[in-house]
Scaffold this motif. Structure first.
Motif, PDB file in Angstrom:
ATOM      1  N   GLU A   1      -5.463  -9.662  -0.289  1.00  0.00           N
ATOM      2  CA  GLU A   1      -5.385  -8.295   0.228  1.00  0.00           C
ATOM      3  C   GLU A   1      -4.366  -8.180   1.360  1.00  0.00           C
ATOM      4  OE1 GLU A   1      -8.964  -5.568   0.908  1.00  0.00           O
ATOM      5  OE2 GLU A   1      -8.323  -6.008   2.960  1.00  0.00           O
ATOM      6  N   LEU A   2      -3.443  -7.245   1.195  1.00  0.00           N
ATOM      7  CA  LEU A   2      -2.516  -6.856   2.256  1.00  0.00           C
ATOM      8  C   LEU A   2      -2.736  -5.381   2.563  1.00  0.00           C
ATOM      9  CD1 LEU A   2       0.782  -8.655   1.122  1.00  0.00           C
ATOM     10  CD2 LEU A   2      -0.936  -9.460   2.751  1.00  0.00           C
ATOM     11  N   ILE A   3      -2.202  -4.928   3.680  1.00  0.00           N
ATOM     12  CA  ILE A   3      -2.342  -3.530   4.110  1.00  0.00           C
ATOM     13  C   ILE A   3      -0.959  -2.916   4.205  1.00  0.00           C
ATOM     14  CG2 ILE A   3      -3.310  -1.978   5.837  1.00  0.00           C
ATOM     15  CD1 ILE A   3      -5.390  -3.774   4.513  1.00  0.00           C
ATOM     16  N   ASP A   4      -0.784  -1.742   3.600  1.00  0.00           N
ATOM     17  CA  ASP A   4       0.533  -1.105   3.657  1.00  0.00           C
ATOM     18  C   ASP A   4       0.671  -0.227   4.896  1.00  0.00           C
ATOM     19  OD1 ASP A   4      -0.649   1.394   3.166  1.00  0.00           O
ATOM     20  OD2 ASP A   4      -0.049   1.442   1.068  1.00  0.00           O
ATOM     21  N   GLN A   5       1.836   0.400   5.022  1.00  0.00           N
ATOM     22  CA  GLN A   5       2.138   1.176   6.226  1.00  0.00           C
ATOM     23  C   GLN A   5       1.265   2.416   6.372  1.00  0.00           C
ATOM     24  OE1 GLN A   5       4.107   0.998   3.499  1.00  0.00           O
ATOM     25  NE2 GLN A   5       5.663   2.616   3.455  1.00  0.00           N
ATOM     26  N   ASP A   6       0.570   2.790   5.300  1.00  0.00           N
ATOM     27  CA  ASP A   6      -0.345   3.931   5.370  1.00  0.00           C
ATOM     28  C   ASP A   6      -1.780   3.495   5.636  1.00  0.00           C
ATOM     29  OD1 ASP A   6       1.629   5.904   4.839  1.00  0.00           O
ATOM     30  OD2 ASP A   6       1.575   5.358   2.720  1.00  0.00           O
ATOM     31  N   GLY A   7      -1.973   2.196   5.879  1.00  0.00           N
ATOM     32  CA  GLY A   7      -3.295   1.686   6.167  1.00  0.00           C
ATOM     33  C   GLY A   7      -4.144   1.432   4.940  1.00  0.00           C
ATOM     34  N   ARG A   8      -3.518   1.450   3.747  1.00  0.00           N
ATOM     35  CA  ARG A   8      -4.253   1.251   2.506  1.00  0.00           C
ATOM     36  C   ARG A   8      -4.267  -0.218   2.113  1.00  0.00           C
ATOM     37  NH1 ARG A   8      -1.377   6.160  -0.905  1.00  0.00           N
ATOM     38  NH2 ARG A   8      -2.253   7.899   0.298  1.00  0.00           N
ATOM     39  N   ALA A   9      -5.442  -0.690   1.710  1.00  0.00           N
ATOM     40  CA  ALA A   9      -5.560  -2.067   1.232  1.00  0.00           C
ATOM     41  C   ALA A   9      -4.928  -2.170  -0.146  1.00  0.00           C
ATOM     42  CB  ALA A   9      -7.028  -2.471   1.172  1.00  0.00           C
ATOM     43  N   ARG A  10      -4.134  -3.210  -0.350  1.00  0.00           N
ATOM     44  CA  ARG A  10      -3.445  -3.425  -1.619  1.00  0.00           C
ATOM     45  C   ARG A  10      -3.689  -4.854  -2.089  1.00  0.00           C
ATOM     46  NH1 ARG A  10      -1.047   1.517  -3.452  1.00  0.00           N
ATOM     47  NH2 ARG A  10      -0.424   2.693  -1.591  1.00  0.00           N
ATOM     48  N   ARG A  11      -4.143  -5.001  -3.338  1.00  0.00           N
ATOM     49  CA  ARG A  11      -4.251  -6.324  -3.936  1.00  0.00           C
ATOM     50  C   ARG A  11      -2.841  -6.748  -4.344  1.00  0.00           C
ATOM     51  NH1 ARG A  11      -8.426  -4.747  -8.495  1.00  0.00           N
ATOM     52  NH2 ARG A  11      -6.969  -2.994  -8.456  1.00  0.00           N
ATOM     53  N   PHE A  12      -2.426  -7.917  -3.905  1.00  0.00           N
ATOM     54  CA  PHE A  12      -1.014  -8.267  -4.024  1.00  0.00           C
ATOM     55  C   PHE A  12      -0.523  -8.231  -5.466  1.00  0.00           C
ATOM     56  CE2 PHE A  12       2.617 -11.324  -3.961  1.00  0.00           C
ATOM     57  CZ  PHE A  12       3.467 -10.494  -3.259  1.00  0.00           C
ATOM     58  N   TYR A  13      -1.182  -8.934  -6.364  1.00  0.00           N
ATOM     59  CA  TYR A  13      -0.673  -8.942  -7.734  1.00  0.00           C
ATOM     60  C   TYR A  13      -1.025  -7.652  -8.479  1.00  0.00           C
ATOM     61  CZ  TYR A  13       0.293 -10.076 -12.543  1.00  0.00           C
ATOM     62  OH  TYR A  13       0.794 -10.027 -13.831  1.00  0.00           O
ATOM     63  N   THR A  14      -2.290  -7.309  -8.518  1.00  0.00           N
ATOM     64  CA  THR A  14      -2.730  -6.185  -9.341  1.00  0.00           C
ATOM     65  C   THR A  14      -2.124  -4.857  -8.907  1.00  0.00           C
ATOM     66  OG1 THR A  14      -4.809  -7.306  -9.831  1.00  0.00           O
ATOM     67  CG2 THR A  14      -4.754  -4.925 -10.168  1.00  0.00           C
ATOM     68  N   ASP A  15      -2.095  -4.594  -7.606  1.00  0.00           N
ATOM     69  CA  ASP A  15      -1.645  -3.290  -7.116  1.00  0.00           C
ATOM     70  C   ASP A  15      -0.145  -3.205  -6.869  1.00  0.00           C
ATOM     71  OD1 ASP A  15      -4.298  -2.480  -7.145  1.00  0.00           O
ATOM     72  OD2 ASP A  15      -4.611  -2.980  -5.025  1.00  0.00           O
ATOM     73  N   LEU A  16       0.487  -4.327  -6.549  1.00  0.00           N
ATOM     74  CA  LEU A  16       1.879  -4.273  -6.096  1.00  0.00           C
ATOM     75  C   LEU A  16       2.889  -4.880  -7.067  1.00  0.00           C
ATOM     76  CD1 LEU A  16       1.215  -5.283  -2.382  1.00  0.00           C
ATOM     77  CD2 LEU A  16       1.704  -2.980  -3.252  1.00  0.00           C
ATOM     78  N   LEU A  17       2.460  -5.811  -7.889  1.00  0.00           N
ATOM     79  CA  LEU A  17       3.401  -6.515  -8.756  1.00  0.00           C
ATOM     80  C   LEU A  17       3.232  -6.195 -10.237  1.00  0.00           C
ATOM     81  CD1 LEU A  17       3.390 -10.147  -7.257  1.00  0.00           C
ATOM     82  CD2 LEU A  17       4.830  -8.209  -6.615  1.00  0.00           C
ATOM     83  N   ARG A  18       2.057  -6.180 -10.716  1.00  0.00           N
ATOM     84  CA  ARG A  18       1.808  -6.131 -12.162  1.00  0.00           C
ATOM     85  C   ARG A  18       2.515  -4.950 -12.838  1.00  0.00           C
ATOM     86  NH1 ARG A  18      -4.191  -6.454 -13.662  1.00  0.00           N
ATOM     87  NH2 ARG A  18      -3.819  -8.649 -14.178  1.00  0.00           N
ATOM     88  N   GLY A  19       3.212  -5.277 -13.936  1.00  0.00           N
ATOM     89  CA  GLY A  19       3.759  -4.246 -14.806  1.00  0.00           C
ATOM     90  C   GLY A  19       5.021  -3.576 -14.331  1.00  0.00           C
ATOM     91  N   ARG A  20       5.696  -4.127 -13.339  1.00  0.00           N
ATOM     92  CA  ARG A  20       6.906  -3.460 -12.838  1.00  0.00           C
ATOM     93  C   ARG A  20       7.949  -4.471 -12.393  1.00  0.00           C
ATOM     94  NH1 ARG A  20       2.817  -2.245  -9.082  1.00  0.00           N
ATOM     95  NH2 ARG A  20       2.702  -0.132  -9.902  1.00  0.00           N
ATOM     96  N   LYS A  21       9.132  -3.963 -12.140  1.00  0.00           N
ATOM     97  CA  LYS A  21      10.163  -4.755 -11.491  1.00  0.00           C
ATOM     98  C   LYS A  21       9.970  -4.614  -9.988  1.00  0.00           C
ATOM     99  CE  LYS A  21      13.631  -4.412 -15.159  1.00  0.00           C
ATOM    100  NZ  LYS A  21      14.999  -3.939 -15.521  1.00  0.00           N
ATOM    101  N   VAL A  22      10.273  -5.677  -9.254  1.00  0.00           N
ATOM    102  CA  VAL A  22      10.045  -5.656  -7.815  1.00  0.00           C
ATOM    103  C   VAL A  22      11.218  -6.288  -7.063  1.00  0.00           C
ATOM    104  CG1 VAL A  22       7.528  -5.642  -7.932  1.00  0.00           C
ATOM    105  CG2 VAL A  22       8.742  -7.820  -7.951  1.00  0.00           C
ATOM    106  N   LEU A  23      11.435  -5.775  -5.878  1.00  0.00           N
ATOM    107  CA  LEU A  23      12.340  -6.377  -4.900  1.00  0.00           C
ATOM    108  C   LEU A  23      11.475  -6.766  -3.710  1.00  0.00           C
ATOM    109  CD1 LEU A  23      15.176  -3.669  -4.936  1.00  0.00           C
ATOM    110  CD2 LEU A  23      15.093  -5.769  -6.266  1.00  0.00           C
ATOM    111  N   ILE A  24      11.520  -8.025  -3.300  1.00  0.00           N
ATOM    112  CA  ILE A  24      10.666  -8.503  -2.218  1.00  0.00           C
ATOM    113  C   ILE A  24      11.514  -9.192  -1.163  1.00  0.00           C
ATOM    114  CG2 ILE A  24       8.702  -9.955  -1.577  1.00  0.00           C
ATOM    115  CD1 ILE A  24       7.815  -9.893  -4.503  1.00  0.00           C
ATOM    116  N   HIS A  25      11.338  -8.781   0.098  1.00  0.00           N
ATOM    117  CA  HIS A  25      12.013  -9.498   1.183  1.00  0.00           C
ATOM    118  C   HIS A  25      11.094  -9.579   2.390  1.00  0.00           C
ATOM    119  CE1 HIS A  25      13.593  -6.513   4.278  1.00  0.00           C
ATOM    120  NE2 HIS A  25      12.909  -5.770   3.450  1.00  0.00           N
TER     121      HIS A  25
END
Length: 203
Positions: free
Chosen positions: A53-77
Motif C-alpha cells: 500500500e502506497l498513498i497518493d497526493q490526494d491521500g488515497r490508498a493505492r495497491r501498488f500492482y493492482t491499482d497502479l500497474l496492472r493493465g497499462r503502460k507506466v512511466l516510473i521514476h
C-alpha cells in the motif's frame, strides 16, 4: 514463473546518482520480458511487484500492482520534493511527456513518481509539488510508510540510503505484455513517448 522475479529484478536494477541531468549518460535500453502466458505473466508480475500500500497526493490508498500497474503502460521514476538537484528538471520533463501523451495520459499510460523521502513527503506536500507541474489525473505522486516505500523502491531498483543519492532512472513498462526498459527521466520528451509507443517492437 519462479524465474520471472529474478529476470525482472535484473532488468530494473540500476544505480545512477542524482547529479546534473546534462552529465548523465543514457543507460542501455535493454528490453526484458516476463515469459509465459498472459495469465502467468500477471501472476508473476503481481507476485514480484506486490500490492504494497502506497498513498497518493490526494491521500488515497493505492495497491501498488493492482491499482497502479496492472493493465497499462507506466512511466516510473524516483524523486523527493526538497531536492535541489535533478528532481525539478525531471518533473518538468515528465510534464512535457504528459502533454504529448494527451488524452492517453491516465487511461493508457500512467506516470508514477515515488518519493525517496516518505518521512517528509506527505500527501499534502506531494500535492503542492504536483501542482507546480500541472500534474493530471494520470500522474500519481506516491508516498507511504517508510517500510512500504522501501519495499517498493527495492523492487524497482530505486532504494537508496540518502534521498539525494537517488537514481534518475525512468522505468518504462507495458505491464500487460511484461515488456520493460529503462532510460533517464531527463530524456527528450518526444523520445520517451516514442519508447512508450514502441516498447513491444521486436529489437
Amino acid at each position: 514463473m519462479r524465474r520471472a522475479a529474478p529476470l525482472l529484478a535484473a532488468a530494473l536494477a540500476l544505480a545512477l546518482p542524482c547529479a546534473s541531468p546534462a552529465a548523465e549518460p543514457v543507460p542501455d535500453r535493454t528490453r526484458a520480458r516476463i515469459g509465459g502466458s498472459p495469465a502467468r505473466d500477471d501472476a508473476a508480475a503481481a507476485a514480484y511487484f506486490t500490492d504494497t500500500e502506497l498513498i497518493d497526493q490526494d491521500g488515497r490508498a493505492r495497491r501498488f500492482y493492482t491499482d497502479l500497474l496492472r493493465g497499462r503502460k507506466v512511466l516510473i521514476h524516483f524523486a523527493f520534493t526538497s531536492c535541489k538537484g535533478a528532481c525539478p528538471t525531471m518533473a518538468a520533463n515528465l510534464a512535457r511527456v504528459q502533454a504529448l501523451l494527451g488524452k492517453r495520459a491516465g487511461k493508457e499510460v500512467a506516470i508514477l513518481t515515488i518519493t525517496v523521502d516518505p518521512v517528509n513527503d506527505t500527501p499534502k506536500v506531494l500535492k503542492r509539488f504536483a501542482a507546480k507541474f500541472s500534474a493530471g489525473d494520470g500522474w500519481r505522486f506516491l508516498t507511504g510508510t517508510p517500510d512500504n516505500v522501501e519495499k517498493v523502491l527495492g523492487r524497482l531498483g530505486g532504494l537508496t540510503k540518502k534521498p539525494d543519492e537517488h537514481t534518475s532512472t525512468l522505468l518504462i513498462g507495458d505491464v500487460t505484455t511484461g515488456m520493460w526498459l529503462k532510460t533517464v527521466a531527463t530524456e527528450r520528451p518526444e523520445t520517451i513517448v516514442q519508447l512508450v509507443d514502441h516498447i513491444n517492437d521486436k529489437p
